[in-house]
Design an enzyme around this catalytic site. Structure first.
Site, mmCIF file in Angstrom:
data_model
loop_
_atom_site.group_PDB
_atom_site.id
_atom_site.type_symbol
_atom_site.label_atom_id
_atom_site.label_comp_id
_atom_site.label_asym_id
_atom_site.label_seq_id
_atom_site.Cartn_x
_atom_site.Cartn_y
_atom_site.Cartn_z
ATOM 1 N N ASP A 18 9.135 -14.966 17.504
ATOM 2 C CA ASP A 18 7.960 -14.993 16.630
ATOM 3 C C ASP A 18 8.327 -15.602 15.281
ATOM 4 O O ASP A 18 9.252 -15.125 14.606
ATOM 5 C CB ASP A 18 7.448 -13.559 16.431
ATOM 6 C CG ASP A 18 6.210 -13.503 15.559
ATOM 7 O OD1 ASP A 18 5.096 -13.575 16.107
ATOM 8 O OD2 ASP A 18 6.345 -13.381 14.316
ATOM 9 N N TYR A 62 6.964 -18.265 6.900
ATOM 10 C CA TYR A 62 8.357 -17.801 6.915
ATOM 11 C C TYR A 62 9.320 -18.909 6.511
ATOM 12 O O TYR A 62 10.472 -18.635 6.163
ATOM 13 C CB TYR A 62 8.751 -17.297 8.304
ATOM 14 C CG TYR A 62 7.941 -16.149 8.842
ATOM 15 C CD1 TYR A 62 7.025 -15.457 8.047
ATOM 16 C CD2 TYR A 62 8.085 -15.744 10.163
ATOM 17 C CE1 TYR A 62 6.272 -14.415 8.557
ATOM 18 C CE2 TYR A 62 7.342 -14.697 10.685
ATOM 19 C CZ TYR A 62 6.434 -14.039 9.879
ATOM 20 O OH TYR A 62 5.691 -13.002 10.403
ATOM 21 N N LYS A 85 2.240 -19.071 13.327
ATOM 22 C CA LYS A 85 1.018 -18.603 12.671
ATOM 23 C C LYS A 85 0.565 -19.607 11.619
ATOM 24 O O LYS A 85 1.392 -20.215 10.925
ATOM 25 C CB LYS A 85 1.259 -17.236 12.005
ATOM 26 C CG LYS A 85 1.872 -16.201 12.932
ATOM 27 C CD LYS A 85 2.140 -14.898 12.200
ATOM 28 C CE LYS A 85 3.042 -14.005 13.012
ATOM 29 N NZ LYS A 85 4.444 -14.449 13.007
ATOM 30 N N HIS A 106 -2.854 -16.086 10.499
ATOM 31 C CA HIS A 106 -1.908 -15.143 9.901
ATOM 32 C C HIS A 106 -2.577 -14.063 9.052
ATOM 33 O O HIS A 106 -2.067 -12.945 8.952
ATOM 34 C CB HIS A 106 -0.897 -15.913 9.044
ATOM 35 C CG HIS A 106 0.400 -15.198 8.855
ATOM 36 N ND1 HIS A 106 1.563 -15.845 8.509
ATOM 37 C CD2 HIS A 106 0.744 -13.898 8.974
ATOM 38 C CE1 HIS A 106 2.551 -14.967 8.423
ATOM 39 N NE2 HIS A 106 2.081 -13.778 8.691
#
Length: 284
Positions: free
Chosen positions: A48, A53, A78, A111
């Site tokens: 994931d 990120y 996401k 997200h």
């Protein structure tokens, strides 16, 4: 669930491995590449990531070079909050694919429910984002689509207009925070629940109750949290960059918490939310 190979089945028939490696706060570069490699070597088949990120490129590199056939690994990313909107979503998806270096992704999630600048028209903005998701799914670019951090009142207006219902909702779920209302809603609608921060971001790993229950089974407090998540019907996404801890986090299939122990763990729910409320509006 009896092993890392076991899967939940999304309502479109796609299989999603029951435990995934979370990569939030995993720095881009070799740290991330090595963590993903370690997870795959330990048997994980579900990774994931997210644009926010900042490590999609490293996740993609590890997957491409790991030696395991691409079709055996379930990859999630996401949409960044700032990229919500119909045209914006389509453009952002192409960037994600370029970063990952993959021909397709297994799941794409919205997200966050409310984007900056859209506090008043977030329902329409969310729907336009979802319309782009539906088109990408129908084009075969994504095998499954879903959301993250959506509460019931975020999901209901979207589902009223959607052609394709969300298949997953990724939420903060752990022994200290249960989110009973949205969990019940998703289970009723056949939406698989993924649990981010299933180990409470490590903040309760010295909790006497979790340690005591873990000792009963010869397991750590972290392993108890992951097992609790599975027994609640959630799909946990434990995060670590330490190869040994990555292995330990998946070593949760040789014991079953008793109903009594689950009830004891449930008493920790007063710990509460560790992350921001989903109505918080993020710039990214």
């Amino acid at each position: 669930m009896d092993s890392l190979k076991d899967c939940y089945t999304l309502y479109n028939g796609v299989k999603i491995p029951c435990v995934g490696l979370g990569t939030y706060l995993t720095d881009d570069g070799e740290t991330c590449v090595n963590a993903v490699r370690a997870a795959i070597e330990a048997g994980y088949r579900h990774i994931d990531t997210a644009v926010a990120y900042g490590n999609e490129a490293s996740v993609g590199k590890a997957i491409r070079e790991c030696g395991v056939p691409r079709e055996e690994i379930f990859v999630t990313s996401k949409l960044r909050n700032v990229n919500q909107g119909y045209e914006e979503t389509k453009a952002a998806f192409e960037v994600t694919m370029e970063q990952l270096g993959l021909d397709y992704i297994d799941m794409y999630l919205v997200h966050w429910p409310i984007a900056r600048g859209h506090k008043l028209d977030w329902k329409e903005h969310s729907y336009q984002t979802w319309r782009a998701f539906e088109e990408l799914y129908e084009a075969g670019r994504i095998r499954a689509i879903g959301v993250s951090n959506f509460l019931t009142y975020h999901l209901e207006p979207l589902m009223e207009r959607a052609k394709i219902m969300p298949m997953v909702n990724q939420l903060e779920l752990h022994p200290g925070y249960h989110q009973d209302e949205i969990v019940a809603f998703c289970k009723e609608k056949g939406i698989v629940l993924e649990a981010w921060s299933p180990m409470m971001q490590g903040k309760q790993m010295q909790n006497p109750l979790l340690i005591e229950i873990g000792e009963k089974y010869g397991k750590s407090a972290a392993q108890v949290c992951v097992r609790w998540s599975l027994q609640k019907g959630f799909l946990p996404l434990p995060k670590s960059v330490n190869p040994e801890r990555i292995r330990q986090n998946a070593d949760v299939f040789d014991f079953v918490l008793t109903d009594e122990d689950v009830a004891k763990i449930d008493t920790l729910k007063s710990v509460g939310r560790l992350g921001p409320h989903p109505d918080t509006i993020y710039p990214d």
